[in-house]
Design an enzyme around this catalytic site. Structure first.
Site, PDB file in Angstrom:
ATOM      1  CD  GLN A  95      21.907   9.147  56.035  1.00  0.00           C
ATOM      2  OE1 GLN A  95      21.129   9.545  56.877  1.00  0.00           O
ATOM      3  NE2 GLN A  95      23.128   8.770  56.325  1.00  0.00           N
TER       4      GLN A  95
ATOM      5  CB  SER B  73      13.811   8.860  56.335  1.00  0.00           C
ATOM      6  OG  SER B  73      14.618   8.883  57.497  1.00  0.00           O
ATOM      7  CG  LEU B  74      16.873  14.260  55.204  1.00  0.00           C
ATOM      8  CD1 LEU B  74      17.114  15.233  56.333  1.00  0.00           C
ATOM      9  CD2 LEU B  74      18.109  14.029  54.373  1.00  0.00           C
TER      10      LEU B  74
ATOM     11  NE  ARG C 103      15.512  12.929  60.974  1.00  0.00           N
ATOM     12  CZ  ARG C 103      15.811  12.013  60.069  1.00  0.00           C
ATOM     13  NH1 ARG C 103      16.914  12.189  59.326  1.00  0.00           N
ATOM     14  NH2 ARG C 103      15.066  10.936  59.895  1.00  0.00           N
TER      15      ARG C 103
ATOM     16  CG  HIS D 199      13.630   5.289  60.559  1.00  0.00           C
ATOM     17  ND1 HIS D 199      12.861   6.384  60.906  1.00  0.00           N
ATOM     18  CD2 HIS D 199      14.385   5.692  59.501  1.00  0.00           C
ATOM     19  CE1 HIS D 199      13.132   7.393  60.102  1.00  0.00           C
ATOM     20  NE2 HIS D 199      14.050   7.001  59.237  1.00  0.00           N
TER      21      HIS D 199
ATOM     22  CD  GLN E   4      11.242  11.042  60.248  1.00  0.00           C
ATOM     23  OE1 GLN E   4      12.386  11.191  60.658  1.00  0.00           O
ATOM     24  NE2 GLN E   4      10.806  11.609  59.149  1.00  0.00           N
TER      25      GLN E   4
END
Length: 293
Positions: free
Chosen positions: A9, A87-88, A112, A194, A243
């Site tokens: 992102q 991440s993503l 998500r 996170h 995660q």
């Protein structure tokens, strides 16, 4: 050896993916995605507004689509020795490495994004980029603050993003500035990604991940939670679940990729943010190179 890396992102921009739609395979996958998500996300990507595109439940699927469709268009030319995603981007990496089908990966990304959006709306929270301090200094100061604030993204040496409650971030920024940070910059994000504040989203997403068929990837996938390579589907699932509330250990991921033989890094997706981070991590390694496709 060649490492393919996938952004998360923040890499989005209006117009992203429009050129991919001109390819028949790309157009087919975009139309499948439009059906799965229930609206024409391709229209928002190609010609929407910045405000439309920056909503978490649009941004994450959009970046995933750009990255994965690009990898699929490459076809036989997509030959990674190792993959990783920020991440993503970890979901994009898994689909591109054939551990997840396009449809299953996209459904997980939608789930998500929606779960994270709800968690953000339930409790106001934020993130901040800390520049110019050693990781251990940031970690200690965060640990000593009597509010929710944790290291979230280890992006490169001297750049660590923290995440938490608004009170925790404000306190941490003040203390980190006193400790000598060059900058402590609050980010324009929807919430504390996170961090423990994503626990509701983690619980919601866990069921979806556990119900999804994940196969052994065509190459090792270096996962965010510990920066280590995985090919075992059950371990990959467990790491995906961790995660959302765990830190993205990107600095350590790049270090491990280099140690395991990566000499070329190819960024697959919008922008070139990861390319810059790789160069900072690998500045002392003269044999590495970073490109974007």
């Amino acid at each position: 050896m060649k490492a393919y890396i996938f952004p998360g992102q923040g890499a989005q921009f209006v117009g992203m993916g429009k050129d991919l739609y001109e390819n028949p395979k790309g157009a087919e996958l975009f139309e499948i995605a439009n059906q799965l998500i229930g609206f024409r996300i391709s229209d928002i990507m190609f010609s929407g507004t910045d405000d439309e595109l920056k909503q978490t439940n649009v941004t994450q699927p959009a970046i995933f689509l750009h990255s994965v469709i690009l990898a699929k268009i490459l076809g036989e030319n997509f030959k990674p020795d190792m993959v990783a995603g920020h991440s993503l981007g970890e979901f994009s990496a898994l689909v591109s490495a054939n551990a997840l089908s396009f449809e299953d990966g996209f459904k997980l990304v939608i789930a998500r994004a929606n779960a994270m959006q709800k968690a953000c709306e339930a409790q106001p929270s934020t993130m901040a980029a800390i520049l110019g301090l050693a990781d251990d200094v940031v970690e200690k100061i965060c640990a000593d603050i009597d509010a929710i604030v944790v290291p979230a993204n280890y992006n490169c040496p001297g750049q660590l993003v923290i995440s938490g409650s608004i009170e925790g971030i404000d306190l941490a920024c003040a203390k980190l500035t006193e400790a000598g940070a060059k900058r402590a910059l609050k980010l324009n994000v929807g919430g504390a990604f996170h961090s423990p504040l994503m626990e509701p989203a983690k619980i919601e997403l866990q069921a979806a991940i556990e119900a999804t068929n994940i196969l052994s990837p065509i190459c090792p996938v270096y996962q965010n939670v510990d920066a280590m390579p995985y090919t075992n589907p059950e371990l990959i699932k467990a790491n995906l679940i961790k995660q959302l509330t765990g830190a993205v250990r990107w600095t350590q991921t790049v270090e491990n990729l280099l140690a395991d033989g990566a000499i070329e890094f190819v960024e697959v997706g919008p922008g070139n943010v990861l390319q810059g981070l790789v160069k900072k991590v690998s500045r002392e390694v003269q044999t590495s190179s970073a490109t974007t496709i």
